[in-house]
Design an enzyme around this catalytic site. Structure first.
Site, short mmCIF file in Angstrom:
data_model
loop_
_atom_site.label_atom_id
_atom_site.label_comp_id
_atom_site.label_asym_id
_atom_site.label_seq_id
_atom_site.Cartn_x
_atom_site.Cartn_y
_atom_site.Cartn_z
N GLU A 35 4.99 8.00 -2.57
CA GLU A 35 4.13 6.85 -2.28
C GLU A 35 4.54 6.27 -0.94
O GLU A 35 5.72 5.96 -0.71
CB GLU A 35 4.23 5.78 -3.38
CG GLU A 35 3.26 4.65 -3.07
CD GLU A 35 3.23 3.52 -4.10
OE1 GLU A 35 3.85 3.62 -5.18
OE2 GLU A 35 2.58 2.50 -3.78
N ASP A 88 10.43 4.22 7.69
CA ASP A 88 9.09 4.31 8.24
C ASP A 88 8.57 5.72 7.96
O ASP A 88 9.11 6.71 8.47
CB ASP A 88 9.17 4.05 9.76
CG ASP A 88 7.80 4.04 10.42
OD1 ASP A 88 6.87 4.67 9.90
OD2 ASP A 88 7.68 3.42 11.50
N ASP A 111 -1.79 -0.59 5.95
CA ASP A 111 -2.23 -1.09 7.26
C ASP A 111 -2.75 -2.52 7.28
O ASP A 111 -3.90 -2.77 7.65
CB ASP A 111 -3.31 -0.13 7.82
CG ASP A 111 -2.76 1.27 8.07
OD1 ASP A 111 -1.55 1.37 8.36
OD2 ASP A 111 -3.52 2.23 7.98
N LYS A 115 -4.95 -6.71 14.64
CA LYS A 115 -5.10 -6.93 16.08
C LYS A 115 -5.11 -5.59 16.82
O LYS A 115 -4.41 -4.65 16.40
CB LYS A 115 -3.96 -7.80 16.60
CG LYS A 115 -4.00 -9.18 15.98
CD LYS A 115 -2.94 -10.08 16.54
CE LYS A 115 -3.00 -11.43 15.83
NZ LYS A 115 -1.69 -11.97 15.53
N ASP A 147 -8.88 -2.31 0.09
CA ASP A 147 -9.95 -3.29 -0.12
C ASP A 147 -10.54 -3.75 1.22
O ASP A 147 -11.35 -4.66 1.25
CB ASP A 147 -9.44 -4.49 -0.94
CG ASP A 147 -8.21 -5.14 -0.33
OD1 ASP A 147 -7.71 -4.65 0.70
OD2 ASP A 147 -7.74 -6.15 -0.90
C1 LIG Z 1 -0.60 -4.28 2.23
S1 LIG Z 1 0.96 -3.73 1.69
C2 LIG Z 1 0.50 -2.87 0.15
C3 LIG Z 1 1.67 -2.72 -0.77
C4 LIG Z 1 1.39 -1.91 -2.04
N1 LIG Z 1 1.10 -0.51 -1.71
C5 LIG Z 1 0.28 -2.50 -2.86
O1 LIG Z 1 -0.74 -1.80 -3.06
O2 LIG Z 1 0.41 -3.63 -3.31
C6 LIG Z 1 1.34 -2.35 2.78
C7 LIG Z 1 2.77 -1.86 2.60
O3 LIG Z 1 3.02 -0.74 3.45
C8 LIG Z 1 4.30 -0.90 4.05
N2 LIG Z 1 4.29 -0.11 5.28
C9 LIG Z 1 3.57 -0.35 6.40
N3 LIG Z 1 3.80 0.58 7.32
C10 LIG Z 1 4.68 1.45 6.78
C11 LIG Z 1 5.30 2.63 7.26
N4 LIG Z 1 5.06 3.08 8.49
N5 LIG Z 1 6.15 3.30 6.44
C12 LIG Z 1 6.41 2.82 5.19
N6 LIG Z 1 5.86 1.69 4.70
C13 LIG Z 1 5.00 1.02 5.47
C14 LIG Z 1 4.40 -2.40 4.26
O4 LIG Z 1 5.72 -2.84 4.45
C15 LIG Z 1 3.80 -2.92 2.96
O5 LIG Z 1 4.76 -3.00 1.92
#
Ligand SMILES: C[S@@+](CC[C@H](N)C(=O)[O-])C[C@H]1O[C@@H](n2cnc3c(N)ncnc32)[C@H](O)[C@@H]1O
Length: 208
Positions: A35, A88, A111, A115, A147
């Site tokens: 995931e 990351d 994402d 911006k 969404d």
């Molecule tokens: C909008 S949140 C959604 C969290 C979760 N998947 C949910 O559905 O509730 C997006 C998540 O992706 C993580 N994220 C963003 N860029 C990432 C990356 N390059 N590698 C790993 N995680 C990342 C963020 O830190 C955040 O926890």
């Protein structure tokens, strides 16, 4: 005196070099699911119970949530089979091997950046899709949901155009799913369902 950051010992992968998929979990048999961006981990924590045969790995860029969810997995007695690393995904997936070693990728509500100058942060983009294509086994699954419908439509255009994936939605020729095929629900998904916010769900299979 400045307090130390409480999550500085977040679980990490080796800082460089190849990463063997078998090294991601203590248990090294069973299908491996990844995931990307599990956040607070509701999906992953449910999924590990729903799929007792599988290994499940989260790649979460935020040290705090990677630590908390990884600790929860251990407290549930699932730490051998499921882990979350504070990494990351864009940087570690290219180092992972062997090709074809992953059975499924989940990307839920990625994402959250709007911006123009933040575009470079986007996870669902061609370099990541190429890595997912390389790591997925033939017939393996890529599931993406959001969404933010226009952004989801952008993902759909990109993945539809990618030579490695075939659409596996409700209707032939479409990747779209009207409802979630999983019992597990992520945090953001639960909120969208409660608030009646439409979610665009896409499912693809790795071509043989
Ligand atoms: C909008 S949140 C959604 C969290 C979760 N998947 C949910 O559905 O509730 C997006 C998540 O992706 C993580 N994220 C963003 N860029 C990432 C990356 N390059 N590698 C790993 N995680 C990342 C963020 O830190 C955040 O926890």
């Amino acid at each position: 005196m400045k307090q130390p950051y409480p999550y500085e010992h977040a679980p990490r992968l080796a800082p460089q070099g190849p990463i063997d998929l078998a090294s991601l979990t203590g248990q090294n048999h069973g299908p491996l699911e990844i995931e990307i961006g599990p956040g607070r981990g509701a999906f992953l924590l449910d999924r590990v119970v729903e799929r007792p045969d599988a290994r499940i790995v989260g790649l979460e860029i935020r040290q705090k949530w990677a630590t908390i969810v990884d600790d929860r997995l251990r407290a549930m007695g699932q730490g051998e089979r499921a882990r979350v690393y504070a990494e990351d995904a864009r940087l570690v997936l290219p180092r992972m091997h062997p090709d074809g070693g992953v059975s499924a990728f989940f990307v839920h509500f990625p994402d959250p950046w709007w911006k123009a100058r933040q575009r470079k942060r986007l996870v669902v983009a061609l370099p990541l899709l190429d890595q997912i294509a390389r790591l997925l086994q033939p017939g393996g699954m890529l599931f993406v949901q959001t969404d933010v419908v226009d952004r989801g439509e952008g993902y759909e255009v990109q993945i539809d155009a990618h030579a490695a994936f075939e659409k596996d939605g409700d209707e032939p020729g479409s990747a779209r799913l009207a409802s979630s095929p999983w019992t597990s629900r992520g945090n953001r998904e639960r909120r969208a369902e409660q608030d009646g916010i439409p979610v665009l769900r896409l499912r693809y299979r790795r071509k043989a």
